[in-house]
Design a protein around this motif. Structure first.
Motif, PDB file in Angstrom:
ATOM      1  N   ARG A 219     -39.464 -11.167  37.731  1.00  0.00           N
ATOM      2  CA  ARG A 219     -38.760  -9.908  37.561  1.00  0.00           C
ATOM      3  C   ARG A 219     -37.269 -10.174  37.702  1.00  0.00           C
TER       4      ARG A 219
ATOM      5  N   ASP B  14     -41.004   0.496  31.195  1.00  0.00           N
ATOM      6  CA  ASP B  14     -40.587  -0.899  31.126  1.00  0.00           C
ATOM      7  C   ASP B  14     -41.557  -1.787  31.889  1.00  0.00           C
ATOM      8  N   ASP B  15     -41.653  -3.033  31.442  1.00  0.00           N
ATOM      9  CA  ASP B  15     -42.450  -4.015  32.161  1.00  0.00           C
ATOM     10  C   ASP B  15     -42.024  -4.067  33.625  1.00  0.00           C
TER      11      ASP B  15
ATOM     12  N   ASP C 168     -51.675  -3.196  25.048  1.00  0.00           N
ATOM     13  CA  ASP C 168     -50.853  -1.997  25.198  1.00  0.00           C
ATOM     14  C   ASP C 168     -51.547  -0.760  24.666  1.00  0.00           C
TER      15      ASP C 168
ATOM     16  N   ASP D  19     -51.063  -8.788  34.937  1.00  0.00           N
ATOM     17  CA  ASP D  19     -49.657  -8.990  34.587  1.00  0.00           C
ATOM     18  C   ASP D  19     -48.747  -8.238  35.554  1.00  0.00           C
ATOM     19  N   GLN D  20     -49.177  -7.071  35.951  1.00  0.00           N
ATOM     20  CA  GLN D  20     -48.403  -6.265  36.879  1.00  0.00           C
ATOM     21  C   GLN D  20     -48.240  -7.005  38.212  1.00  0.00           C
TER      22      GLN D  20
ATOM     23  N   GLY E  48     -45.414   0.596  34.701  1.00  0.00           N
ATOM     24  CA  GLY E  48     -45.377  -0.620  33.886  1.00  0.00           C
ATOM     25  C   GLY E  48     -46.610  -0.779  33.038  1.00  0.00           C
ATOM     26  N   THR E  49     -47.610   0.084  33.271  1.00  0.00           N
ATOM     27  CA  THR E  49     -48.875   0.002  32.536  1.00  0.00           C
ATOM     28  C   THR E  49     -49.258   1.394  32.054  1.00  0.00           C
TER      29      THR E  49
ATOM     30  N   ASP F 273     -45.775  -9.804  37.946  1.00  0.00           N
ATOM     31  CA  ASP F 273     -44.396  -9.322  37.879  1.00  0.00           C
ATOM     32  C   ASP F 273     -43.777  -9.086  39.252  1.00  0.00           C
TER      33      ASP F 273
ATOM     34  N   VAL G 230     -40.393  -4.785  26.967  1.00  0.00           N
ATOM     35  CA  VAL G 230     -41.207  -5.851  27.541  1.00  0.00           C
ATOM     36  C   VAL G 230     -40.364  -7.105  27.672  1.00  0.00           C
ATOM     37  N   LYS G 231     -40.841  -8.006  28.479  1.00  0.00           N
ATOM     38  CA  LYS G 231     -40.030  -9.174  28.792  1.00  0.00           C
ATOM     39  C   LYS G 231     -39.862 -10.129  27.625  1.00  0.00           C
TER      40      LYS G 231
ATOM     41  N   ARG H  32     -40.252   1.920  26.388  1.00  0.00           N
ATOM     42  CA  ARG H  32     -40.950   0.731  26.895  1.00  0.00           C
ATOM     43  C   ARG H  32     -40.249  -0.506  26.378  1.00  0.00           C
TER      44      ARG H  32
END
Length: 959
Positions: A894, A501-502, A928, A886-887, A631-632, A890, A691-692, A689
């Motif tokens: 979040r 998951d993100d 991705d 992006d990580q 997350g990645t 977050d 994503v937001k 997975r």
């Protein structure tokens, strides 16, 4: 070969398509079973089959309750995707006929006609009765199922075809506006328009149509070739291809039908015409030159290989030449498929260990033609044959000869490997089942192989419903509850899971929920080991204390950690043990001596390099079940994905070299969509997975707005920037003359890129001379000038921000300068900060009266932290990897964030930063599943392209 389908259909001229149903014994029933196709079930829902018709079935007349559909409703049913790909019986036949008719219409072989129908003259679209149409219609009628043949036969089939022609043509004319046509005759050919015509002129129009169609037939061949099966052998098994002869009977079209040619009844002129047409047919279909002839007729006697060629392409070629070919309706057309059968009935198959698929050795591949599974003798014969026509247990079956041969050879090879003690490993077997390997045939069924049955039958892992655990002090969001069910299901099966998951969607709480659920279901499920970066050890400890205070947690970290023999006792008294990657290496013997129920690897991308000591140590920890959190899943290259999946399911994707050959090269270099599909088929059951941007998740998160802040360079920065680029290009010229320049070139380019980033940040950062950030109260950096304005606004509005930089030295410059500017301490979180100081820093910033700003290095602060106190994120410099950036974002955007988050990325105009920013935006759609993220790909491009990227544009310096 297979049981009759429960749904039957019969086209009745002037009425429509009547549907009726049979029970398991084949008798008509008014209560259809639940096995009817979904499209049919929708039609009959709530309807009573009151209208009965008489139908001839197997020579007997039966009464059946029906529902009847008109032409339009019939086509809608046959086109429905919920009818299924192979509904069986008459419905399959009518669907095939409909599709074939449409292909004729596409070729333009249709025209308006006038006909007497229903007591009136009507205008209709009608197929042009060419030889090709008549031959196809004759062959199609002959191949109709028995029910259709016994109830109207060729006449009913022809009427159905004409209805489909008229309906389809009218629908294709729908875009034509009725008011644009002056002629009533032409308007009557449009959809939803009456087909009437002036009676006084209708008869003449009908005669004109008949005369025109008669002219179409002039000059056509009257020759028809009818194929007859050879006499069935006494042995029902497969026979050698050349052991039998088929009769290709020579016939002629007559007004009374197709009649066999009898030489003694032909006049010399007629005999000359027939032999001339036969010679033309032989030229069209060359294999007939090798055929034998009957001594008393003109018939050909051909072998099975020639019949296979006739079915494959000869009949079509002869039909195009005007020679009709009639085939036996008893020849079945079947699609070859593979199935995988596990242990024999009564045997015990281990189900609880994913890695234990290697223990499931008692399985075999099977080849099926239609619904018939072939035995060993039939397989051997298939492997030797040259064509696609074969007799299987007394029935001639036509199939793709190449696919048959490949499948037979594949199974023979698999059997030989198994016999030699080298059956496929887990990854190879699963790849074959999901279509990622093998002979290119679909695997239609898997039986007796535990969880593989579910994946093959259901298209993936289907979790069983699970109530949220009562001992969890949290309300799971719907997607988090689905994650709990998925994790619990895979845990029950012993299949490793990658929860991807993100960042910020609650992976931690899903793991805690799983631990709670298992302890409610089992007395003593055993301890769980959580391995994570040092930066998130405190986060795990706090989150477990918050959501599941009843769980006993042991933090295995620091010089005072439990060691040696006391460690086993401490673990036995704990439910969860939290440790770091570094300690997994140092204490591998202690950790390896424990029988862990589960290992959870948080921020699993940290062990993507399988050759590192940490990666080897984590993989060596014994556990019943493994979960990777990330997350990645793909940070820089597809090998990252393979490494993470291999961590929880060893061997699933093969070795790095095998994975590179199977997937990585095709996806990374060629963007091959088929390779992406195959990789997804293999990995999707084990990777979850979200994503937001998912519709089911976006409602739980506030909006995120992203801005690009564009700054000009100062004159000082521009001069330094040009100096670095000049030095780089001069150095590359020297490197090119070095025979071992490749590695040196990469280091040279990467070092220059780092210096250019430093120049864009601030001259003092590049020079490292300790000079002040401002000179004579004027900014030396365009970035810092804009940063100052933005920070002032954030603080004045009572809001808070996270500042990310990839450079520790630059963060140390910014912290005191910003602290002076905002009048409060500005903490700086980086890799040199110890665990206790880090936890205190995070806690202080998260407090309601915490500092307005926090600086974090991208590596140390980009993962595993919950910093929702900030609703602004400032990326002062770039990592040039969208996944990593992006990580970091977050950390603030979040679950738990209640305010809209604003993300600002700083870019210097006219520099490499601006051009890389544009390239990242273009490539983000592949983030991705992409490679060449980060800086290293820049070291591989040519000198000219590199110079174009880094050179300073005129617009870089502000006025």
């Amino acid at each position: 070969m297979s049981p009759a389908p429960p749904t039957h259909a019969l086209w009745r001229p002037g009425v429509g398509l009547s549907l009726w149903f049979t029970d398991d014994a084949g008798a008509p029933t008014s209560t259809p079973s639940d096995t009817v196709p979904a499209a049919v079930a929708t039609l009959i829902d709530g309807r009573t089959l009151r209208r009965t018709i008489s139908v001839v079935v197997a020579g007997s007349t039966v009464r059946a309750g029906t529902i009847t559909l008109g032409p339009a409703a019939t086509v809608e049913l046959l086109d429905s995707p919920t009818l299924g790909s192979a509904p069986g019986g008459e419905l399959t036949f009518y669907r095939h006929v409909t599709q074939s008719v449409r292909r004729f219409l596409t070729s333009g072989a249709v025209a308006p006609s006038v006909a007497w129908s229903g007591g009136a003259w009507t205008v209709r679209w009608t197929p042009v009765p060419t030889a090709r149409w008549r031959t196809w219609l004759s062959q199609t009628s002959a191949a109709a199922p028995a029910v259709i043949t016994d109830n109207g036969g060729a006449e009913a089939v022809e009427d159905f075809c004409h209805e489909i022609v008229d309906l389809t043509c009218r629908e294709r004319c729908r875009p034509v506006p009725e008011g644009a046509l002056r002629s009533p005759f032409v308007r009557s050919l449009l959809p939803d328009v009456g087909g009437g015509v002036d009676v006084d002129r209708a008869a003449g129009a009908a005669r004109a149509w008949d005369d025109w169609t008669a002219a179409v037939r002039e000059g056509e061949s009257s020759l028809v070739l009818r194929l007859h099966e050879p006499t069935a052998p006494t042995d029902p098994d497969l026979v050698e291809m050349d052991a039998e002869r088929w009769r290709l009977q020579v016939c002629r079209r007559t007004p009374d039908g197709d009649e066999p040619v009898e030489i003694r009844r032909l006049s010399p002129l007629e005999l000359d015409e027939v032999t001339t047409e036969l010679a033309a047919a032989v030229r069209v279909f060359e294999p007939l030159t090798r055929a034998d002839h009957d001594d008393h007729t003109l018939d050909f006697l051909v072998d099975t290989e020639t019949v296979g060629a006739l079915l494959d392409h000869g009949a079509t070629a002869l039909g195009d030449a005007g020679v009709g070919v009639l085939l036996p309706r008893t020849i079945a057309v079947a699609t070859p498929s593979l199935s995988l059968r596990g242990a024999a009935p009564g045997a015990t198959v281990q189900r609880s260990v994913m890695a234990g698929l290697a223990e499931i050795r008692d399985f075999q591949w099977q080849l099926a033609l239609g619904d018939t599974v072939l035995d060993e003798g039939e397989l051997r014969s298939l492997a030797e044959q040259k064509g696609g026509l074969v007799r299987v247990r007394g029935v001639w079956v036509s199939a793709d000869s190449t696919a048959l041969r490949r499948a037979a050879e594949f199974i023979t090879t698999q059997q030989a490997l198994a016999a030699a003690g080298h059956p496929p490993d887990m990854g190879e077997l699963f790849g074959l089942v999901t279509g990622a390997g093998g002979p290119g045939l679909p695997v239609t069924s898997v039986s007796g192989l535990s969880w593989l049955d579910d994946i093959a039958d259901q298209g993936g892992v289907r979790p069983t419903p699970l109530q949220p655990p009562e001992t969890l002090d949290a309300v799971l969001r719907p997607y988090q509850h689905r994650g709990l069910e998925w994790l619990a299901h895979l845990s029950e099966l012993g299949i490793g899971a990658v929860l991807a998951d993100d960042m910020g969607l609650g992976k931690t709480v899903q793991i805690i929920a799983l631990l709670c659920a298992e302890r409610e279901a089992y007395d003593d499920p055993g301890p769980t080991l959580i391995v994570c970066p040092m930066s998130v050890v405190g986060n795990w400890e706090r989150e477990i204390a918050r959501f599941a205070p009843h769980l006993r947690v042991l933090v295995h970290h620091g010089p005072g950690r439990t060691r040696a023999s006391r460690f086993a006792a401490a673990v036995a008294a704990s439910d969860v043990v939290v440790t770091t990657f570094a300690l997994t290496v140092r204490d591998k013997e202690s950790l390896g001596a424990i029988r862990w129920d589960r290992v959870v690897v948080d921020e699993a991308q940290h062990v993507k390099n399988v050759s590192t000591a940490a990666a080897r140590a984590v993989r060596a920890v014994p556990a019943r079940h493994r979960i990777a959190l990330t997350g990645t899943p793909v940070e820089n290259r597809l090998e990252d994905l393979r490494a993470v999946v291999d961590l929880v399911n060893p061997g699933l994707l093969g070795s790095p070299s095998v994975f590179k050959a199977r997937f990585a090269e095709a996806i990374e270099r060629e963007r091959d969509p088929d390779a992406v599909r195959r990789l997804s088929a293999v990995t999707s059951p084990f990777i979850l997975r979200r994503v937001k941007s998912d519709p089911t998740i976006v409602a739980d998160l506030p909006a995120k707005t992203e801005f690009t802040v564009r700054a000009n360079l100062t004159v000082e920065q521009a001069a330094l920037y040009r100096a670095v680029t000049d030095d780089l290009m001069a150095a590359l010229g020297k490197v090119e003359s070095d025979a071992t320049h490749e590695g040196h070139r990469v280091r040279t380019v990467l070092a220059a890129l780092t210096r250019l980033k430093q120049v864009c940040n601030h001259p003092a950062h590049f020079l490292g001379d300790g000079s002040p950030l401002l000179r004579r109260n004027a900014h030396r950096s365009g970035k810092l000038e804009l940063l100052a304005d933005i920070v002032d606004t954030i603080v004045a509005d009572g809001e808070r921000a996270l500042l990310f930089t990839q450079f520790t030295a630059f963060g140390e410059m910014l912290a005191p300068w910003l602290a002076t500017r905002v009048g409060a301490p500005v903490p700086f979180l980086h890799g040199g900060v110890g665990r206790s100081a880090r936890d205190a820093m995070v806690e202080q910033f998260s407090a309601p009266d915490g500092p307005p700003l926090m600086i974090a290095s991208l590596k140390a602060g980009g993962t595993g932290l919950n910093l929702t106190a900030a609703n602004h994120v400032l990326h002062v410099d770039r990592w040039w990897n969208p996944a990593v950036e992006d990580q970091a974002t977050d950390r603030a955007h979040r679950i738990g964030q209640t305010r809209e988050v604003e993300v600002r990325t700083f870019v210097c105009i006219g520099t490499i930063e601006e051009r890389i920013d544009a390239m990242i935006r273009d490539k983000r759609v592949l983030s991705d599943l992409t490679v060449t993220s980060g800086e290293h790909w820049l070291a591989d491009i040519g000198d000219d392209e590199l110079h174009d990227l880094i050179r300073l544009r005129d617009e870089a310096v502000g006025e």
